[in-house]
Scaffold this active site. Structure first.
Site, PDB file in Angstrom:
ATOM      1  N   ASP A  13      -2.729 -12.072  -9.355  1.00 43.76           N
ATOM      2  CA  ASP A  13      -1.294 -11.951  -9.664  1.00 43.76           C
ATOM      3  C   ASP A  13      -1.059 -11.459 -11.089  1.00 43.76           C
ATOM      4  O   ASP A  13      -0.180 -10.632 -11.345  1.00 43.76           O
ATOM      5  CB  ASP A  13      -0.595 -13.316  -9.504  1.00 43.76           C
ATOM      6  CG  ASP A  13      -0.516 -13.705  -8.039  1.00 43.76           C
ATOM      7  OD1 ASP A  13      -0.910 -12.874  -7.189  1.00 43.76           O
ATOM      8  OD2 ASP A  13      -0.072 -14.845  -7.749  1.00 43.76           O
ATOM      9  N   GLU A  20      -2.843  -9.575 -12.942  1.00 40.81           N
ATOM     10  CA  GLU A  20      -3.129  -8.147 -13.097  1.00 40.81           C
ATOM     11  C   GLU A  20      -1.989  -7.316 -12.506  1.00 40.81           C
ATOM     12  O   GLU A  20      -1.554  -6.312 -13.083  1.00 40.81           O
ATOM     13  CB  GLU A  20      -4.464  -7.834 -12.412  1.00 40.81           C
ATOM     14  CG  GLU A  20      -4.950  -6.420 -12.546  1.00 40.81           C
ATOM     15  CD  GLU A  20      -5.150  -5.961 -13.990  1.00 40.81           C
ATOM     16  OE1 GLU A  20      -5.284  -4.763 -14.206  1.00 40.81           O
ATOM     17  OE2 GLU A  20      -5.129  -6.822 -14.915  1.00 40.81           O
ATOM     18  N   TYR A  21      -1.482  -7.770 -11.353  1.00 40.49           N
ATOM     19  CA  TYR A  21      -0.326  -7.078 -10.741  1.00 40.49           C
ATOM     20  C   TYR A  21       0.840  -7.097 -11.722  1.00 40.49           C
ATOM     21  O   TYR A  21       1.479  -6.070 -11.970  1.00 40.49           O
ATOM     22  CB  TYR A  21       0.053  -7.763  -9.421  1.00 40.49           C
ATOM     23  CG  TYR A  21       1.168  -7.057  -8.686  1.00 40.49           C
ATOM     24  CD1 TYR A  21       0.885  -6.092  -7.724  1.00 40.49           C
ATOM     25  CD2 TYR A  21       2.505  -7.341  -8.969  1.00 40.49           C
ATOM     26  CE1 TYR A  21       1.906  -5.422  -7.056  1.00 40.49           C
ATOM     27  CE2 TYR A  21       3.526  -6.669  -8.315  1.00 40.49           C
ATOM     28  CZ  TYR A  21       3.228  -5.723  -7.359  1.00 40.49           C
ATOM     29  OH  TYR A  21       4.240  -5.053  -6.713  1.00 40.49           O
ATOM     30  N   LYS A  53      10.678 -12.515  20.272  1.00 45.70           N
ATOM     31  CA  LYS A  53      12.053 -12.207  19.869  1.00 45.70           C
ATOM     32  C   LYS A  53      12.331 -12.992  18.592  1.00 45.70           C
ATOM     33  O   LYS A  53      12.539 -14.205  18.627  1.00 45.70           O
ATOM     34  CB  LYS A  53      13.043 -12.572  20.978  1.00 45.70           C
ATOM     35  CG  LYS A  53      14.434 -12.123  20.621  1.00 45.70           C
ATOM     36  CD  LYS A  53      15.363 -12.080  21.798  1.00 45.70           C
ATOM     37  CE  LYS A  53      16.687 -11.450  21.411  1.00 45.70           C
ATOM     38  NZ  LYS A  53      17.263 -11.941  20.169  1.00 45.70           N
ATOM     39  N   ARG A  64      23.369  -4.183  11.729  1.00 41.56           N
ATOM     40  CA  ARG A  64      23.723  -3.605  13.017  1.00 41.56           C
ATOM     41  C   ARG A  64      25.242  -3.381  13.148  1.00 41.56           C
ATOM     42  O   ARG A  64      25.674  -2.381  13.692  1.00 41.56           O
ATOM     43  CB  ARG A  64      23.227  -4.529  14.129  1.00 41.56           C
ATOM     44  CG  ARG A  64      23.511  -4.010  15.493  1.00 41.56           C
ATOM     45  CD  ARG A  64      22.872  -4.869  16.570  1.00 41.56           C
ATOM     46  NE  ARG A  64      23.219  -4.309  17.858  1.00 41.56           N
ATOM     47  CZ  ARG A  64      24.377  -4.461  18.455  1.00 41.56           C
ATOM     48  NH1 ARG A  64      25.317  -5.199  17.870  1.00 41.56           N
ATOM     49  NH2 ARG A  64      24.647  -3.905  19.607  1.00 41.56           N
TER      50      ARG A  64
END
Ligand code: 5U1
Length: 812
Positions: free
Chosen positions: A41, A43-44, A129, A150
């Protein structure tokens, strides 16, 4: 001629920005989508900060697909309407929760396609679903340009800023992706993320932050996050995404992709960086759809996210086109629902039930509601703290949840101010009943109810004087795992107890002398053919009476471990009962055990030892035991599986003599392989005064230890100098620091801690970075939130017991 742009950032900055983005996209995909982090983490974060700094210095290098753009947009006044390039379809729902739900769909498809019985089965794709909200993601030239809800299927709302905050959604696609690509799928919230979010909300509410509320379920929380006008707030609501379909896509004739099947399309979405559920499967014909429905149904509770059914789709895209639509619903797909696991109902009363060991449990009595496939009328509130934390009151509208075989529970109260989509509450907040408080006396026998320090539960102190405890103790003795008294249901036991025939477990053996035949069990209304109603008495018939007597007679030879388990001693489950039987070989020896001896037994700690000592010290129990011993056939001496030797080193480790560590203990065992050898040496005055050996000698010479050693001698137990026993923990839990929080159902919290220690782990009261594992039951509060904050593994009680059992310290 090309003229260089004097204001352009140096090429190496632009190059570095591109490199950083590519690396950050790649690692974010590994982390969020493939769940396979490949970079620490820190390094990120370092790469991310470098990119932020470069973009701050050169704002002209910022692009909408930059990982830095996931958060940071301005709050909106409202969402802009978006007309979908291709309508977002809805799906027909099949609510028949039997196999017929899948069979009807297959039959309809076959009919529409003109297939006969001799034609081969239709190839389908089946998917979960997901219980979230549908989203359309539009990419142009590989860059996410728009995310829309939607809405009515034609027009949705633009929520791009918020959707960008979802780490699983790629901001940029690989070059192989089509120039225009609309991906349709579901935005949802994982269950663990939902729990953390709600815990944070509870803390805000407790701190008096205005306008905050908890969320009713992950779907509501996800919907709230997506429709949050301030993207900075949306970014704090952890969301996830699954892709399951397409909207507008560059057509094949303009260089767009061609797929033959839905499944192939999903594989392509996956290769372009979209999360596609591993649970999506291909299958043939109705039978495989039914098998899928059943398989996903059994996994439902253990998934990390909510689903409310499965979706079946015709796999061939050519057949999908042939089948077409009816209004806004495709003919080629159907959603097959599972029984609802959460329903709304009303609290009629809050009763307090008394358990076998006296534990008082508040139980909400509910207006009957069909949930999780059964009608529920009771839901546990676990304990006083939990009932008050959820603030459940008589008259409230509540959400009841029943997942799998778990006891139904009240998830939360729906207050008038809560989301209207949850249903209309029956009463206004100001008219609610009083907050629940636990009675200070047992509701059954009137004895004092006490809550011991550090315990979540109140207990009735009435012991077997309390008819509720007595009936349950009798039922436990009769249960299949204990004495297996066939035919003795709860109703019979309760009636015999009421009538005075059963007071203690030894009384079962006197029933043969009672007039059982004709005994009235209950009254029942009975309607004659002419409509006349009378009261009918249900009596014990002759054959049943014979069966009851026979099963009691047969139980006289049950093995010792089942008799011990049947006594219902707190913390003594089947596994401990077996260990005790192997060690003592008889009830008489067990009843005489001292703490010193008990603590020598494998897998038995102080909590259980204390409980055993307390049980066998009570006069009443001594009497029951002697009555019972008279009834049970003298057991043949157990030859097999007896404990034949103990480790002297283990004995020394239980002494906990100050400043005598494992090393000195080992030296003592090398010099004196048995306690007797050391005692002999001490008696001969050959031990140096003040030495480790002489201090051990003093302890072993005490009355309690003399009694203990006399018992081990009597039991024929020898001593070994085996040094492996003490250090020999090899389980998954050994050496770990564990925090236990929330309500546990199967074992008490003390016993759970004791078991951790027996498995070689340490327990702690609060969560820190040093914690390795958190066991969280319902009602786990800030400790669970801390665990999630620090990224500590969190497991539930069932998983914990599984690990304890593989560590060999639990199999109740
Ligand atoms: N898994 C899945 N969920 N879901 C929802 N697939 C799927 N497909 C849908 C919907 C509304 O619609 C298509 C059949 C158009």
């Amino acid at each position: 001629m090309h003229t260089p742009d004097l204001f352009a950032p140096p090429l190496d900055h632009a190059k570095r920005v591109a490199e950083l983005r590519q690396a950050l996209h790649h690692h974010a995909h590994l982390y969020h989508v493939l769940d396979a982090p490949s970079l620490p983490d820190a390094e990120y974060d370092r790469l991310f900060k470098e990119l932020q700094a470069l973009e701050a210095a050169h704002p002209e290098l910022i692009t909408p697909d930059s990982p830095t753009q996931r958060v940071g947009g301005r709050p909106l006044d409202k969402f802009a309407p978006v007309r979908h390039a291709m309508p977002m379809l809805s799906i027909r729902t099949e609510t028949d929760t039997t196999p017929a739900g899948a069979e009807n769909f297959d039959a309809r498809i076959r009919r529409e396609l003109g297939l006969t019985d001799t034609d081969p089965p239709v190839p389908y794709v089946a998917e979960p679903k997901f219980d979230g909200l549908a989203m359309s993601l539009r990419y142009e030239h590989g860059v996410l340009v728009q995310a829309a809800t939607r809405g009515d299927g034609e027009t949705g709302e633009e929520v791009t800023q918020n959707i960008r905050t979802i780490g699983q959604i790629p901001l940029r696609l690989p070059d192989a992706a089509p120039a225009v690509l609309e991906v349709r799928g579901e935005v949802y919230m994982r269950r663990d993320d939902f729990e953390t979010l709600n815990e944070r909300q509870r803390q805000k509410i407790a701190a008096g932050v205005k306008g905050e509320k908890t969320f009713v379920n992950p779907r509501n929380a996800a919907a709230g996050a997506v429709r949050q006008l301030d993207p900075a707030i949306a970014a704090q609501r952890p969301l996830s995404f699954f892709a399951y379909g397409l909207g507008e896509v560059t057509p094949a004739e303009s260089g767009g992709p061609t797929f033959a099947t839905h499944f192939e399309m999903l594989q392509n979405l996956k290769s372009w960086g979209f999360p596609v559920s591993e649970l999506v499967k291909q299958g043939q014909g109705a039978s495989e759809l039914v098998a899928y429905y059943n398989a996903i149904g059994t996994q439902r509770d253990s998934l990390g996210f909510d689903i409310d059914g499965v979706v079946y789709k015709v796999d061939s895209l050519a057949l999908q086109r042939q089948l077409g639509f009816v209004t806004r619903e495709p003919r080629w797909a159907v959603a097959h629902k599972f029984p609802a696991q959460e329903m709304l109902t009303t609290v009629l009363a809050i009763d307090v039930q008394v358990g076998r060991t006296g534990k008082l449990t508040p139980v909400a009595k509910l207006a009957p509601v069909f949930v999780g496939g059964v009608t529920v009328t009771n839901a546990t509130l676990h304990n006083e703290d939990e009932a008050r934390r959820k603030d459940v009151r008589v008259g409230d509208t509540v959400i009841v949840r029943r997942a799998g075989d778990v006891i139904p529970e009240v998830v939360s109260v729906v207050l008038p101010s809560d989301d209207a989509s949850c249903g209309s509450p029956t009463i206004a907040a100001s008219e609610r009943g009083a907050m629940f408080t636990m009675p200070k006396t047992c509701p059954v026998c009137g004895s004092a109810a006490v809550r011991e320090e550090g315990e979540a539960d109140y207990r009735c102190t009435g012991g077997l004087f309390c008819s509720a405890q007595r009936t349950q103790a009798l039922a436990h003795f009769a249960s299949r795992q204990a004495m297996d008294l066939d035919g003795f249901g709860d109703e019979y036991i309760e009636r015999f107890a009421q009538f005075g025939w059963l007071t203690t477990v030894a009384d079962f053996y006197q029933l043969k002398d009672k007039p059982l035949v004709g005994f009235v069990i209950r009254e029942e209304p009975f309607t004659y053919k002419d409509g006349d109603t009378k009261t009918k008495l249900v009596r014990v018939q002759e054959d049943l009476a014979a069966k009851l007597v026979a099963s009691v007679e047969e139980s006289r030879t049950r093995p010792l471990r089942r008799v011990i388990f049947g006594l219902g001693i707190r913390h003594v489950g089947e596994a401990t009962a077996k260990d005790l039987a192997r060690f003592f070989g008889s009830l008489t020896e067990l009843a005489q055990a001292t703490a010193e001896v008990l603590l020598l037994i494998d897998n038995l700690g102080e909590v259980t030892a204390k409980s055993l000592l307390s049980f066998f010290s009570q006069e009443h129990n001594k009497e029951v035991l002697s009555d019972l011993l008279r009834e049970l056939s003298p057991l043949p001496p157990m030859q097999t599986e007896r404990v034949v030797s103990l480790s002297f080193l283990k004995l020394l480790s239980t002494l906990a003599i100050k400043k005598v560590g494992t090393k000195s203990q080992k030296l003592v065992v090398e010099a004196f392989p048995t306690p007797h050898a050391l005692l002999e040496a001490g008696k001969r005055n050959t031990l140096q005064s003040g030495s480790v050996e002489s201090r051990i000698f003093e302890v072993l010479s005490s009355e309690n230890w003399q009694k203990a050693l006399a018992q081990t001698d009597r039991l024929g137990i020898s001593w070994s100098d085996d040094s492996e026993v003490v250090d020999g923990h090899s389980s998954l839990l050994a050496g770990k620091t564990i925090v236990i929080t929330g309500t546990l159902d199967k074992v008490s919290r003390d016993r759970a801690k004791e078991l951790a220690e027996l498995a070689g782990a340490k327990t702690a009261g609060s969560v820190s970075r040093k914690t390795d594992l958190v066991v969280a039951g319902p009602g786990a509060g800030s400790k669970l939130a801390d665990a999630q904050k620090f990224g500590i593994e969190v497991i539930d009680e069932a998983e914990y017991l599984k690990r304890l059992s593989s560590a060999g310290v639990f199999n109740d």
